[in-house]
Each structure stands twice: as C-alpha cells, then as structure tokens.
Design a protein around this motif. Structure first.
Motif, PDB file in Angstrom:
ATOM      1  N   VAL A   1       0.818  -1.216   0.000  1.00  0.00           N
ATOM      2  CA  VAL A   1       0.000   0.000   0.000  1.00  0.00           C
ATOM      3  C   VAL A   1       0.851   1.265   0.000  1.00  0.00           C
ATOM      4  N   ASN A   2       2.156   1.116   0.018  1.00  0.00           N
ATOM      5  CA  ASN A   2       3.058   2.266  -0.004  1.00  0.00           C
ATOM      6  C   ASN A   2       3.060   2.880  -1.408  1.00  0.00           C
ATOM      7  N   PRO A   3       2.673   4.142  -1.561  1.00  0.00           N
ATOM      8  CA  PRO A   3       2.673   4.737  -2.911  1.00  0.00           C
ATOM      9  C   PRO A   3       4.054   4.801  -3.537  1.00  0.00           C
ATOM     10  N   PHE A   4       5.109   4.859  -2.715  1.00  0.00           N
ATOM     11  CA  PHE A   4       6.456   4.860  -3.269  1.00  0.00           C
ATOM     12  C   PHE A   4       6.770   3.533  -3.944  1.00  0.00           C
ATOM     13  N   THR A   5       6.235   2.434  -3.408  1.00  0.00           N
ATOM     14  CA  THR A   5       6.379   1.134  -4.068  1.00  0.00           C
ATOM     15  C   THR A   5       5.832   1.185  -5.483  1.00  0.00           C
ATOM     16  N   HIS A   6       4.658   1.768  -5.640  1.00  0.00           N
ATOM     17  CA  HIS A   6       4.027   1.818  -6.958  1.00  0.00           C
ATOM     18  C   HIS A   6       4.789   2.751  -7.897  1.00  0.00           C
ATOM     19  N   ALA A   7       5.389   3.806  -7.350  1.00  0.00           N
ATOM     20  CA  ALA A   7       6.208   4.692  -8.182  1.00  0.00           C
ATOM     21  C   ALA A   7       7.423   3.945  -8.729  1.00  0.00           C
ATOM     22  N   VAL A   8       8.101   3.199  -7.858  1.00  0.00           N
ATOM     23  CA  VAL A   8       9.279   2.445  -8.288  1.00  0.00           C
ATOM     24  C   VAL A   8       8.883   1.345  -9.270  1.00  0.00           C
ATOM     25  N   GLU A   9       7.788   0.642  -8.972  1.00  0.00           N
ATOM     26  CA  GLU A   9       7.358  -0.434  -9.854  1.00  0.00           C
ATOM     27  C   GLU A   9       6.945   0.084 -11.221  1.00  0.00           C
ATOM     28  N   TRP A  10       6.315   1.250 -11.271  1.00  0.00           N
ATOM     29  CA  TRP A  10       5.945   1.828 -12.555  1.00  0.00           C
ATOM     30  C   TRP A  10       7.197   2.114 -13.388  1.00  0.00           C
ATOM     31  N   ILE A  11       8.215   2.699 -12.763  1.00  0.00           N
ATOM     32  CA  ILE A  11       9.466   2.967 -13.473  1.00  0.00           C
ATOM     33  C   ILE A  11      10.097   1.656 -13.941  1.00  0.00           C
ATOM     34  N   ARG A  12      10.121   0.672 -13.062  1.00  0.00           N
ATOM     35  CA  ARG A  12      10.771  -0.604 -13.375  1.00  0.00           C
ATOM     36  C   ARG A  12      10.055  -1.323 -14.514  1.00  0.00           C
ATOM     37  N   PHE A  13       8.736  -1.415 -14.445  1.00  0.00           N
ATOM     38  CA  PHE A  13       7.978  -2.113 -15.480  1.00  0.00           C
ATOM     39  C   PHE A  13       7.993  -1.336 -16.792  1.00  0.00           C
ATOM     40  N   ALA A  14       7.995  -0.003 -16.716  1.00  0.00           N
ATOM     41  CA  ALA A  14       7.999   0.802 -17.937  1.00  0.00           C
ATOM     42  C   ALA A  14       9.279   0.595 -18.722  1.00  0.00           C
ATOM     43  N   LEU A  15      10.398   0.444 -18.039  1.00  0.00           N
ATOM     44  CA  LEU A  15      11.673   0.268 -18.728  1.00  0.00           C
ATOM     45  C   LEU A  15      11.721  -1.020 -19.522  1.00  0.00           C
ATOM     46  N   TYR A  16      10.930  -2.015 -19.098  1.00  0.00           N
ATOM     47  CA  TYR A  16      10.954  -3.310 -19.771  1.00  0.00           C
ATOM     48  C   TYR A  16       9.683  -3.575 -20.571  1.00  0.00           C
ATOM     49  N   GLY A  17       8.881  -2.531 -20.756  1.00  0.00           N
ATOM     50  CA  GLY A  17       7.704  -2.661 -21.604  1.00  0.00           C
ATOM     51  C   GLY A  17       6.637  -3.589 -21.059  1.00  0.00           C
ATOM     52  N   GLN A  18       6.573  -3.756 -19.740  1.00  0.00           N
ATOM     53  CA  GLN A  18       5.584  -4.628 -19.119  1.00  0.00           C
ATOM     54  C   GLN A  18       4.435  -3.807 -18.532  1.00  0.00           C
ATOM     55  N   ASP A  19       3.299  -4.463 -18.354  1.00  0.00           N
ATOM     56  CA  ASP A  19       2.130  -3.807 -17.793  1.00  0.00           C
ATOM     57  C   ASP A  19       2.361  -3.527 -16.310  1.00  0.00           C
ATOM     58  N   PRO A  20       2.324  -2.260 -15.883  1.00  0.00           N
ATOM     59  CA  PRO A  20       2.561  -1.950 -14.464  1.00  0.00           C
ATOM     60  C   PRO A  20       1.347  -2.139 -13.575  1.00  0.00           C
ATOM     61  N   GLY A  21       0.233  -2.585 -14.140  1.00  0.00           N
ATOM     62  CA  GLY A  21      -0.963  -2.816 -13.338  1.00  0.00           C
ATOM     63  C   GLY A  21      -1.570  -1.536 -12.800  1.00  0.00           C
ATOM     64  N   TRP A  22      -1.815  -1.532 -11.487  1.00  0.00           N
ATOM     65  CA  TRP A  22      -2.448  -0.376 -10.848  1.00  0.00           C
ATOM     66  C   TRP A  22      -1.467   0.725 -10.487  1.00  0.00           C
ATOM     67  N   ALA A  23      -0.189   0.496 -10.691  1.00  0.00           N
ATOM     68  CA  ALA A  23       0.814   1.460 -10.236  1.00  0.00           C
ATOM     69  C   ALA A  23       0.589   2.878 -10.765  1.00  0.00           C
ATOM     70  N   PRO A  24       0.336   3.083 -12.079  1.00  0.00           N
ATOM     71  CA  PRO A  24       0.122   4.461 -12.542  1.00  0.00           C
ATOM     72  C   PRO A  24      -1.051   5.148 -11.867  1.00  0.00           C
ATOM     73  N   TRP A  25      -2.129   4.402 -11.640  1.00  0.00           N
ATOM     74  CA  TRP A  25      -3.310   5.006 -11.024  1.00  0.00           C
ATOM     75  C   TRP A  25      -3.048   5.367  -9.574  1.00  0.00           C
ATOM     76  N   VAL A  26      -2.292   4.537  -8.869  1.00  0.00           N
ATOM     77  CA  VAL A  26      -1.956   4.849  -7.475  1.00  0.00           C
ATOM     78  C   VAL A  26      -1.065   6.088  -7.416  1.00  0.00           C
ATOM     79  N   VAL A  27      -0.069   6.162  -8.307  1.00  0.00           N
ATOM     80  CA  VAL A  27       0.842   7.303  -8.311  1.00  0.00           C
ATOM     81  C   VAL A  27       0.092   8.585  -8.649  1.00  0.00           C
ATOM     82  N   LEU A  28      -0.702   8.555  -9.714  1.00  0.00           N
ATOM     83  CA  LEU A  28      -1.429   9.758 -10.116  1.00  0.00           C
ATOM     84  C   LEU A  28      -2.471  10.153  -9.067  1.00  0.00           C
ATOM     85  N   GLY A  29      -3.184   9.172  -8.526  1.00  0.00           N
ATOM     86  CA  GLY A  29      -4.190   9.476  -7.508  1.00  0.00           C
ATOM     87  C   GLY A  29      -3.572  10.054  -6.249  1.00  0.00           C
ATOM     88  N   THR A  30      -2.432   9.490  -5.812  1.00  0.00           N
ATOM     89  CA  THR A  30      -1.752  10.016  -4.628  1.00  0.00           C
ATOM     90  C   THR A  30      -1.250  11.429  -4.873  1.00  0.00           C
TER      91      THR A  30
END
Length: 296
Positions: A239-268
C-alpha cells in the motif's frame, strides 16, 4: 450615480475578487510559471554542491551496497524480467526513486525556509490563484528531480549498470519518472503545510523518508518479502505509494504492464496537491500563520 459605500464592512472587505485565470490573465500566469521555475533552477545552479550531495547517496548504494549483493538475484525470474539479473540492475529504478524522494522532501524544506523568511508570503499575495502558484512550485520541483534522476542514470551507466536503452523504453521510463517526481513533489508540498519551523523539519522527514523507502520494493521485490515471512512489511509495502512509483518505473523500462501502479501514483499526487492547496488556503493552514506574523 455611484452606489454608497458600506461603512459597516470590515477592513479589507472591499478587496478585489479572487484571482482567476481568465483570458487576460493567462499570459501573466504563464509568465509567473516561467519565473518560479527559472528561480528554482537558478537557485539550484548556484548551490554547486547540491547536485553532488543528491547523487552521493544513491551512487554509494549502487557502487558499494549493490556490489556486495551483485549476484543475489537469479534465484527466480519474476516480472518484469524474463531472465536472471544482477542486483545493481534491479536496484537502479529504486535508486532513481530515492533521488526523486529526497528532492521532493528537499522542496518541503525550501518551502518552510521561504515561509519563515517571508518570501513565500510575498509570492502568495500575487494576483493569481493560489493553486496556480503552488502548481508552479510543484512543476519546478519535478523538473529538478527529473534532472537529478537523469544525472544519476548517467553515473550508473558509467559504473557499468546496464539498463534498457531503446527509445521506446526510455520514453516510457521518462514518463513514469516524471509522474513519480510530481507525486513526491506534491507530498513535499503537503508536508510543508504541517511543518511550522525549520527545527521540526529533520524529525518529520525521518518519519517520512526512511519508512517510505525501506518499506517498498526499491531494495527487494515483494515476493522475497512474502517468502521470508515478513508479512507485515509485505502488506505495508503493497500500500506504499512509493512502491508503486518504483514499480511503474521498473515495469515501464521493460515494456511490461505496471498494473495499478500508474493510477496509485497519479491518484496520490492529485490527493497530496489538493491537500496542499487546502492547507495553504488563507482561511485555513497557512492563513493562520500569515495572521500571526513572521515570529508567531
């Protein structure tokens, strides 16, 4: 015939209506935006040691800590990776997040300093919506965070950390990094509302920076936390928004679906910015400080 003035109205009641970004005010608003961003950039350039101090921490983690655990990973292959990776490759997006996190908190310190010195009071009396002025500060902080993150990526590449470098991966990673920078800058704005004096800054930041960073996937993946039996750490990291920020960056670099991470980052980010606007409203948080004066 001129309407009679209401002599019973309190002082200041005849002030101009709240500022709005109408058609005539848009050029002035854009000029103010450029001025605030330029001021932050100039102040950053004048503080010659600031970039070095921002890079020392993540570079030490990469060059020393990651070197000792370089081959820890390889036990299992987990998304977004489709092969075994060394630890420095895994930790690099988390260290980018570290740069963004610390600069976002540094912006909170700058806001408190400007408020105590009176510069923030002067800025917030400009004939522009307060939310627009705070948005300009937010964008300025995000730009500085992005520049520092790019500088770290260059240093990491020089140290031998191999990250995806095709244009599509870089564009996706840049977008994710920018949104993460905006979220953490908005968090810094929100925290600056509650920090009344510079002396309280260090203590407050210790309760924000370190829990957000260490209770995230910046240093280790979620599956390792769950596998090791650290259930409460695993749940907090989820539930840590920083987790979702890091995961979004990590998944984006490898062209994978980041799931809910973008929505959590933008909503936060939106929630933190809305809270900062509410806190700096003259009738609420910062307004009370203004009424008490600089020494109140």
């Amino acid at each position: 015939m001129t309407a009679p003035r209401d002599t019973h109205a309190p002082a200041g009641a005849a002030a101009a209506p709240p500022a709005t970004l109408g058609r005539r005010g848009l050029p002035h608003a854009l000029q103010a935006l450029r001025a605030i961003v330029a001021r932050e950039l100039m102040r950053f350039l004048q503080q010659k040691g600031r970039l070095v101090s921002a890079l020392v921490r993540p570079v030490l983690w990469l060059a020393v800590f990651a070197a000792g655990f370089r081959n820890v990973f390889g036990v299992a292959i987990a998304p977004p990776y489709d092969t075994y990776i060394p630890y420095d490759v895994y930790i690099a997006p988390g260290l980018v997040g570290m740069v963004l996190l610390f600069n976002g908190m540094q912006s909170s310190l700058a806001m408190v300093y400007d408020r105590e010195m009176g510069l923030m009071r002067l800025l917030l009396t400009a004939p522009l919506p307060r939310a627009w002025l705070l948005l300009a500060k937010l964008l300025a902080t995000a730009v500085l965070s992005l520049l520092q993150a790019l500088a770290f990526v260059l240093v990491a590449a020089a140290l031998g950390t191999v990250l995806p470098h095709d244009p599509a991966a870089l564009a996706r990673g840049l977008l994710a990094t920018l949104c993460a920078a905006l979220m953490l800058a908005a968090l810094g704005l929100l925290l600056s509302v509650s920090i009344k004096q510079l002396e309280n800054f260090a203590g407050t930041m210790n309760f924000v920076i370190f829990p957000m960073y260490f209770l995230s996937t910046a240093l280790y993946p979620l599956w390792k936390l769950e596998e090791s039996g650290a259930t409460w750490v695993w749940r907090v990291a989820q539930v840590n928004p920083f987790t979702h920020a890091v995961e979004w960056i990590r998944f984006a670099l490898y062209g994978q679906d980041p799931g809910w991470a973008p929505w959590v980052v933008l909503g936060t980010g939106i929630a933190c910015f809305a809270g900062a606007c509410w806190g700096y409203d003259p009738q609420r948080g910062f307004g009370g400080l203004t009424k008490r004066g600089p020494g109140g």
